[in-house]
Design a protein around this motif. Sequence first.
Motif, PDB file in Angstrom:
ATOM      1  N   ASP A 239      -7.103   0.678  -0.440  1.00 57.93           N
ATOM      2  CA  ASP A 239      -7.503   0.346   0.930  1.00 57.93           C
ATOM      3  C   ASP A 239      -6.869   1.303   1.931  1.00 57.93           C
TER       4      ASP A 239
ATOM      5  N   TYR B  59     -11.954  -8.371   6.906  1.00 55.85           N
ATOM      6  CA  TYR B  59     -10.550  -7.982   6.969  1.00 55.85           C
ATOM      7  C   TYR B  59     -10.423  -6.829   7.959  1.00 55.85           C
TER       8      TYR B  59
ATOM      9  N   TYR C 158      -2.435  -8.348  -1.164  1.00 56.01           N
ATOM     10  CA  TYR C 158      -2.915  -7.592  -2.323  1.00 56.01           C
ATOM     11  C   TYR C 158      -2.177  -8.056  -3.570  1.00 56.01           C
TER      12      TYR C 158
ATOM     13  N   ILE D 246      -8.842   3.643   4.657  1.00 56.09           N
ATOM     14  CA  ILE D 246      -8.542   3.587   6.090  1.00 56.09           C
ATOM     15  C   ILE D 246      -8.240   4.986   6.623  1.00 56.09           C
TER      16      ILE D 246
ATOM     17  N   VAL E  65      -9.309  -2.991   7.400  1.00 58.03           N
ATOM     18  CA  VAL E  65     -10.159  -2.122   6.597  1.00 58.03           C
ATOM     19  C   VAL E  65     -11.441  -1.751   7.329  1.00 58.03           C
ATOM     20  N   GLU E  66     -11.838  -2.533   8.324  1.00 58.24           N
ATOM     21  CA  GLU E  66     -13.156  -2.383   8.940  1.00 58.24           C
ATOM     22  C   GLU E  66     -13.200  -1.610  10.247  1.00 58.24           C
TER      23      GLU E  66
ATOM     24  N   TYR F 122      -3.716  -2.010  -2.868  1.00 64.42           N
ATOM     25  CA  TYR F 122      -3.193  -1.711  -1.529  1.00 64.42           C
ATOM     26  C   TYR F 122      -3.409  -0.239  -1.186  1.00 64.42           C
TER      27      TYR F 122
ATOM     28  N   LEU G  28      -1.978  -3.372   7.725  1.00 63.58           N
ATOM     29  CA  LEU G  28      -2.154  -3.870   6.362  1.00 63.58           C
ATOM     30  C   LEU G  28      -0.943  -4.692   5.957  1.00 63.58           C
TER      31      LEU G  28
END
Length: 142
Positions: A31, A89, A22, A35, A92-93, A28, A17
Amino acid sequence: MTVIHTLVNFANTRPGLDFRNYGDVRAYRADARGITRDMHAVRELASIARYTCADAEVLQAADGGRVEITSYADENGAGYRVSYCAGQYYPVEYRAAVARVLASALWRAIAREVGDRPDACSQIRRRLRAELSRSTYRRFFS
């Protein structure tokens, strides 16, 4: 090394990250929490999949998705490599995608055990509800 072990190792990589992406600390941290929640789900699903799923079921669950698993053999031995094709992104995925692959493989493995019964779906859900935490079950099997 099994496919599941390789997937968990891939999910264990640092997300990377960047705070500069952000606008404020709140976004931030939101997210970062997501995660971390995804990593907990990966660990929980993998702990069940290790004794339930065969490698072929995990490979089939990943087939055609964003998570790509390839096998290799070299002078050091054979194994698997995992890559992920990001949509928006990557940080995050990717852990959520690994969790979805494990959830799909777990569903397939339990469906194989249950067989072609009229109440197969309810039996699969009942077993998953008994083995998973409430939050993981809701996220992937509701």
